[in-house]
Design a protein around this motif. Sequence first.
Motif, mmCIF file in Angstrom:
data_model
loop_
_atom_site.group_PDB
_atom_site.id
_atom_site.type_symbol
_atom_site.label_atom_id
_atom_site.label_comp_id
_atom_site.label_asym_id
_atom_site.label_seq_id
_atom_site.Cartn_x
_atom_site.Cartn_y
_atom_site.Cartn_z
ATOM 1 N N ALA A 45 2.382 1.882 -3.600
ATOM 2 C CA ALA A 45 2.146 1.916 -4.124
ATOM 3 C C ALA A 45 1.549 3.559 -4.690
ATOM 4 O O ALA A 45 1.623 4.226 -5.086
ATOM 5 C CB ALA A 45 0.541 1.383 -4.207
ATOM 6 N N GLN A 46 1.911 4.142 -3.130
ATOM 7 C CA GLN A 46 1.194 5.484 -2.725
ATOM 8 C C GLN A 46 2.587 6.580 -3.009
ATOM 9 O O GLN A 46 2.758 7.136 -3.554
ATOM 10 C CB GLN A 46 1.236 5.227 -1.482
ATOM 11 N N LEU A 47 3.602 6.006 -3.243
ATOM 12 C CA LEU A 47 5.172 6.756 -2.972
ATOM 13 C C LEU A 47 4.338 6.572 -4.437
ATOM 14 O O LEU A 47 5.383 7.940 -4.673
ATOM 15 C CB LEU A 47 6.400 5.668 -1.945
ATOM 16 N N ASP A 51 0.718 -1.264 0.019
ATOM 17 C CA ASP A 51 0.297 -0.081 -0.004
ATOM 18 C C ASP A 51 0.954 1.330 0.087
ATOM 19 O O ASP A 51 0.542 1.943 -0.234
ATOM 20 C CB ASP A 51 -1.149 -0.047 0.995
ATOM 21 N N LEU A 52 1.838 1.553 0.650
ATOM 22 C CA LEU A 52 2.426 2.496 1.259
ATOM 23 C C LEU A 52 3.619 2.617 -0.065
ATOM 24 O O LEU A 52 3.692 3.754 -0.407
ATOM 25 C CB LEU A 52 3.538 2.592 2.268
ATOM 26 N N ASP A 109 2.302 6.751 -6.726
ATOM 27 C CA ASP A 109 1.768 7.661 -7.646
ATOM 28 C C ASP A 109 2.237 9.045 -6.797
ATOM 29 O O ASP A 109 1.902 10.238 -8.293
ATOM 30 C CB ASP A 109 0.195 7.487 -6.084
ATOM 31 N N SER A 110 3.081 9.564 -5.956
ATOM 32 C CA SER A 110 3.084 10.371 -5.714
ATOM 33 C C SER A 110 4.646 10.728 -6.020
ATOM 34 O O SER A 110 4.967 12.045 -6.376
ATOM 35 C CB SER A 110 3.363 10.272 -3.590
ATOM 36 N N SER A 112 -0.363 8.467 4.966
ATOM 37 C CA SER A 112 -0.869 7.194 4.937
ATOM 38 C C SER A 112 -2.114 6.812 6.007
ATOM 39 O O SER A 112 -3.074 5.887 6.050
ATOM 40 C CB SER A 112 -0.355 6.064 4.214
ATOM 41 N N ASP A 161 4.478 10.892 3.330
ATOM 42 C CA ASP A 161 3.500 10.475 2.802
ATOM 43 C C ASP A 161 3.118 9.452 3.773
ATOM 44 O O ASP A 161 1.994 8.567 4.027
ATOM 45 C CB ASP A 161 4.544 9.712 2.314
ATOM 46 N N TRP A 162 4.422 7.851 5.222
ATOM 47 C CA TRP A 162 3.703 7.216 6.312
ATOM 48 C C TRP A 162 2.885 8.307 6.957
ATOM 49 O O TRP A 162 2.026 7.322 7.234
ATOM 50 C CB TRP A 162 5.425 6.932 6.170
#
Length: 458
Positions: free
Chosen positions: A9-11, A6-7, A13-14, A139, A135-136
């Motif tokens: 993937a978020q990184l 999840d994280l 995206d960012s 989340s 980012d952490w």
Amino acid sequence: MTASNDLLAQLADSAPRHLEELIQWLRIPSVSSDSSRVSEVKQAATWVADKLECAGLSVEILPTEGHPMVYAESPRIDGAPVVLVYGHYDVQPVEPLDEWVNGPFEPTLRDGNLYARGATDDKGQVLTHVQSVCDWLASGQPLPLQVKFLIEGEEEVGSENLERMLPELGEKLACDCVVISDSGQYADGQPAITYGLRGIATYELTIDGPSQDLHSGSFGGAVMNPAIALCQLLGSMVDEHGRVQLPGYYDKVRELHTDEREQWAGLPQNDPEFASAIGVEQLFGEKGYTTDERRWARPTFDVNGLTSGHQGEGVKTIIPASAKAKFSFRLVPDQDPKEVTSAVRQHLENHCPPGVRWNLEADHGAPGMLAATDSRFVHAANRAIESAFGVLPVLIREGGSIPIVTRFQEVLGCDCLLLGWGLSDDNAHSPNEKFRVDDYHRGIRASAILWDEIGKLN
Ligand code: BES
Ligand code: MN
Ligand code: MN
């Protein structure tokens, strides 16, 4: 949560925003040695303070007698380790300006690299940790450890204010491990953990002769030329292999361990390639040591700048009234910068020719550093770097200096983890400084995974 898919993937995206933010920071010309840039230096501090504050960390701008420091912390996690991320937002001067392809403060993307002063040293590298923590927190999950940040504005001028303030900051900065990304990978595709840095001692020497410049025809042969005296003095500091000639200079030098030499011999060193990458026909240095040994674990002398006499167009036949040099020594454990200063004075006393006067100013001094090579933090970093870069890091030392690191070890009593994301051709301190965009993003990922790995340690 772990640094789970999840994280990560978020990184991913960012990533465009991460890059855009680095570009914004790099636009601010925070040259700490330039007294006309005081407000821009402050602006760079405010930029990163705002970024950390928006992510929900508690942030303070700590004033110093010079440029401010930015301190931030995430919430304390009971029973979990505390990590202090140290880095610097100040940058080196940019001249020679005409050698830059783009302006040093007009960040430009070219061939997968981001070019700007500070790209790798150190805005781009320290921002990897800022991004991973922000980012952490974004989340919505708590970090598995407490992260503190100390991002200062005077590393490139010797960190003297931080050094003075460190004892009183001891409690605030208390941590189990300092994490620093302000160094490099061993080679393209071969990340590294750096367990040693050289120290440094820097000086300005002025040689004064006649009260004003003189006609070299009327006076040549009758007075000592300060520029010649300076060259002779500088030349007398080293022999033809670069061995330093100061009295007692090698007395405290810690010899390289056989194990260390064997381990380094296993690294893919290539002298001809190294030479050609920097545009020289052959390498130079002390006999009996490999290039990496000389760069990482042997002390040296270098002239950094020379000024005297006529620098303009054409001929001007003078004996200059004075001559100046900036020079420095790289030191290794257990050399003491103060003892080096005494030895330099002694050497000038012994060797300065008659008819001129010398004046020596000692600028920065910092001892060499060695950190643990098999701590639990090193093991955690091994796993984080392997996940993000796809390759296990090698253990290396480096020749550069981060003046405050040994003080962190002494005052905070903590471990030190130096995780460099840069490359040796990133042109730190040179024209066209760059940071590879992929290394920036891999650094952010490695950092996010590192928090997870360190959080699991307790
Ligand atoms: N990031 C460098 C130090 C460095 C360079 C570490 C190469 C590892 C490899 C740092 O910003 C730096 O340039 N330090 C100065 C200190 C000096 C101005 C007191 C240096 O080493 O010259
Ligand atoms: Mn740096
Ligand atoms: Mn630097």
